[in-house]
Design an enzyme around this catalytic site. Structure first.
Site, PDB file in Angstrom:
ATOM      1  N   HIS A  75       0.853  -1.198   0.000  1.00  0.00           N
ATOM      2  CA  HIS A  75       0.000   0.000   0.000  1.00  0.00           C
ATOM      3  C   HIS A  75       0.882   1.238   0.000  1.00  0.00           C
ATOM      4  O   HIS A  75       1.603   1.491   0.954  1.00  0.00           O
ATOM      5  CB  HIS A  75      -0.926   0.002   1.219  1.00  0.00           C
ATOM      6  CG  HIS A  75      -2.119  -0.894   1.050  1.00  0.00           C
ATOM      7  ND1 HIS A  75      -3.372  -0.567   1.493  1.00  0.00           N
ATOM      8  CD2 HIS A  75      -2.238  -2.099   0.447  1.00  0.00           C
ATOM      9  CE1 HIS A  75      -4.221  -1.543   1.183  1.00  0.00           C
ATOM     10  NE2 HIS A  75      -3.541  -2.479   0.554  1.00  0.00           N
ATOM     11  N   TYR A 203      -9.730   6.013   5.950  1.00  0.00           N
ATOM     12  CA  TYR A 203     -10.022   6.442   7.324  1.00  0.00           C
ATOM     13  C   TYR A 203     -11.026   7.578   7.219  1.00  0.00           C
ATOM     14  O   TYR A 203     -10.685   8.674   6.774  1.00  0.00           O
ATOM     15  CB  TYR A 203      -8.757   6.973   8.010  1.00  0.00           C
ATOM     16  CG  TYR A 203      -7.744   5.919   8.397  1.00  0.00           C
ATOM     17  CD1 TYR A 203      -6.857   5.372   7.477  1.00  0.00           C
ATOM     18  CD2 TYR A 203      -7.644   5.492   9.727  1.00  0.00           C
ATOM     19  CE1 TYR A 203      -5.914   4.423   7.852  1.00  0.00           C
ATOM     20  CE2 TYR A 203      -6.697   4.541  10.114  1.00  0.00           C
ATOM     21  CZ  TYR A 203      -5.844   4.007   9.173  1.00  0.00           C
ATOM     22  OH  TYR A 203      -4.914   3.073   9.544  1.00  0.00           O
ATOM     23  N   PRO A 295      -5.856   1.728  18.206  1.00  0.00           N
ATOM     24  CA  PRO A 295      -5.456   1.112  16.934  1.00  0.00           C
ATOM     25  C   PRO A 295      -5.395   2.052  15.721  1.00  0.00           C
ATOM     26  O   PRO A 295      -4.904   1.649  14.670  1.00  0.00           O
ATOM     27  CB  PRO A 295      -6.529   0.040  16.706  1.00  0.00           C
ATOM     28  CG  PRO A 295      -7.695   0.470  17.515  1.00  0.00           C
ATOM     29  CD  PRO A 295      -7.161   1.223  18.682  1.00  0.00           C
ATOM     30  N   LYS A 299      -0.233   0.771  14.963  1.00  0.00           N
ATOM     31  CA  LYS A 299       1.127   0.660  15.501  1.00  0.00           C
ATOM     32  C   LYS A 299       1.363  -0.546  16.413  1.00  0.00           C
ATOM     33  O   LYS A 299       2.511  -0.893  16.700  1.00  0.00           O
ATOM     34  CB  LYS A 299       1.464   1.934  16.302  1.00  0.00           C
ATOM     35  CG  LYS A 299       1.696   3.152  15.446  1.00  0.00           C
ATOM     36  CD  LYS A 299       3.073   3.135  14.816  1.00  0.00           C
ATOM     37  CE  LYS A 299       3.198   4.047  13.631  1.00  0.00           C
ATOM     38  NZ  LYS A 299       3.160   3.416  12.326  1.00  0.00           N
ATOM     39  N   TYR A 387       3.311   6.961   9.918  1.00  0.00           N
ATOM     40  CA  TYR A 387       2.515   5.782   9.554  1.00  0.00           C
ATOM     41  C   TYR A 387       3.398   4.679   8.968  1.00  0.00           C
ATOM     42  O   TYR A 387       3.246   3.502   9.305  1.00  0.00           O
ATOM     43  CB  TYR A 387       1.414   6.184   8.561  1.00  0.00           C
ATOM     44  CG  TYR A 387       0.304   5.169   8.442  1.00  0.00           C
ATOM     45  CD1 TYR A 387      -0.900   5.329   9.121  1.00  0.00           C
ATOM     46  CD2 TYR A 387       0.445   4.039   7.643  1.00  0.00           C
ATOM     47  CE1 TYR A 387      -1.922   4.399   9.024  1.00  0.00           C
ATOM     48  CE2 TYR A 387      -0.576   3.093   7.538  1.00  0.00           C
ATOM     49  CZ  TYR A 387      -1.754   3.287   8.231  1.00  0.00           C
ATOM     50  OH  TYR A 387      -2.763   2.353   8.125  1.00  0.00           O
TER      51      TYR A 387
END
Ligand code: FAD
Ligand code: DHB
Length: 409
Positions: A75, A203, A295, A299, A387
């Site tokens: 991704h 998200y 979450p 991580k 991220y």
């Protein structure tokens, strides 16, 4: 009573315990893993799904990324959604790095298979574990099962037994400081046999609460809804879940998640939690035994890998070079990364969730922050570099005498 000996006794066969045992094996250090649950339970427990660039590199270097490289989904970005509009955060363009979607249970299967193929000593359904003499030169793991008692004498013990394990509570009273924050919501998660209809994770901010579109393979989607912390999963029929997912995830361009049979569903609480230090005597904590992140930043499993990477390297330096310095500094080295991941996970959570108690000012401020991340390359780069995973400190800066808790080897 049966007695055995090993260099490192490991409690827990989650990502942390398994990876530690494998890394130690690569360095010629023996270990025994004690796991309360069955192998099938460990291999089927659906949890995290996103591997940082850093974790993938670690698995590759450790020679356990064969299936991950074939089946993992690369991704190169994520999407953030607001008012039905999506905005992409392009990781590769901003950081040169990407993440890999590969289920935690697949990582666990690969590590168990590899440990067993290498002759590793993994004891599933081990019985009741307790730790003795952690301040002595030979700490012991005591295991009680069906009226029998086994003892394993170790040089060191690694507590990799997750948040509810016994290792953290084996520290003496007063040895640990707890830093904690609870959130007034949880995630309702489902795994669905539904073909993926987006290439990347989405998200989504929504006035009814946060939602997340994720996946495990081209045929399996993983979706989450912000819910109450005490949400009763039995009140959520599959139809109700899909209806809420359509409401929250649906986009102005007509995109909706594709439905399919729900394979698994559950509610996960959210908390930020860290104990300091991660070591007392010869007992070392790693992974969820020492810290929990909400979450949203993906991580949890990645931090567990980082901890055991440092621990394995510290033990290698001790055994191979007779250098105790890295082990002495294990806690502070890990904590630097842990707190950065805590900050990021708290920030992603604050950015995207609905906080019932927020004032109208707080709500406007949250929307402004999300719009800023969606419009500023600098802000998007900050999200992206956290991220994909901050670089591992290869060798911690050594300032002798800077440790503020007693080391005792
Ligand atoms: P664990 O995976 O918890 O492994 C600990 C092991 O120790 C377990 O196998 C347990 O059975 C064993 N054990 C416990 N007590 C004992 C004992 N007394 N004796 C012997 N063995 C014992 N993170 C994300 O990034 N994204 C997610 O979507 C996500 N979802 C999650 C959902 C749930 C329900 C949970 C609990 C966690 C989730 N996480 C998620 C966090 C992530 O899965 C963890 O950070 C990760 O599993 C940490 O690995 P670990 O090896 O430290 O601990
Ligand atoms: C998944 C879980 C997360 O917590 C996250 O931030 C992204 C993806 C997942 O399970 O796929």
């Amino acid at each position: 009573m049966a007695r055995s000996e090993t260099q490192v006794g490991i409690v827990g066969a989650g990502p942390a315990g398994l990876m530690l045992s494998h890394l130690l094996h690569l360095n010629g250090i023996s270990s025994i893993i004690l796991e309360a649950r069955s192998r099938a339970y460990c291999e089927e427990r659906v949890r995290a799904g996103v591997l940082e660039h850093t974790s993938v590199e670690m698995l590759r270097q450790a020679g356990v990324a064969g299936r991950l490289d074939r089946e993992g989904l690369r991704h190169e970005g994520i999407e953030l959604g607001l008012r039905g509009q999506r905005h992409r955060i392009p990781f590769v363009e901003l950081t040169g790095k990407f993440v890999t979607v590969y289920g935690q249970q697949e990582v666990v299967k690969d590590l168990i298979a590899r440990r067993l193929a290498d002759g590793g000593d993994l004891r599933f359904e081990c019985g009741t574990v307790s730790l003795r003499g952690i301040e002595s030169a030979k700490p012991t793991i005591r295991i009680e099962k069906d009226g029998n008692i086994d003892e394993i004498r170790c040089d060191y013990i690694a507590g990799c037994d997750g948040f509810h394990g016994i290792s953290r509570s084996s520290f003496p009273d007063g040895a640990l400081t707890v830093y904690e924050r609870n959130y007034p919501f949880a995630w309702l998660g489902i795994l669905a046999e539904a073909p993926t209809s987006r290439e990347e994770l989405l998200y989504m901010h929504h006035e009814r609460g946060f939602s997340l579109y994720s996946m495990r393979s081209p045929r399996i989607t993983r979706l989450y809804l912000q819910c109450r912390p005490d949400e009763n999963i039995n009140e959520w029929s599959d139809d109700r879940i899909w209806s809420e997912l359509h409401t929250r995830l649906g986009c102005a361009d007509g995109w909706h998640p594709t439905e399919g049979p729900v394979l698994q569903k559950g509610v996960t609480g959210m908390r930020s939690f860290v104990v300091e230090p991660l070591q007392h005597g010869r007992l070392f904590l790693a992974g969820d035994a020492a810290h929990i992140v909400p979450p949203t930043g993906a991580k949890g499993m990645n931090l567990a890998f980082a901890d055991v990477y440092y621990l394995a390297e510290a033990l290698r330096a001790l055994y191979a070079e007779n250098d105790p310095e890295k082990l002495r500094r294990y806690s502070e080295t890990c904590l630097r990364r842990i707190w950065k991941a805590q900050r990021f996970s708290w920030w992603m959570t604050s950015l995207l969730h609905r906080f019932e108690e927020d004032s109208p000012f707080d709500r406007r401020r949250q929307l402004a922050e999300l719009e800023y991340v969606m419009s500023s390359r600098a802000a998007a780069t900050s999200l992206a570099e956290n991220y994909v995973g901050l670089p591992l400190e290869v060798s911690a800066p050594i300032e002798r005498g800077a440790v503020d808790h007693p080391a005792n080897y």
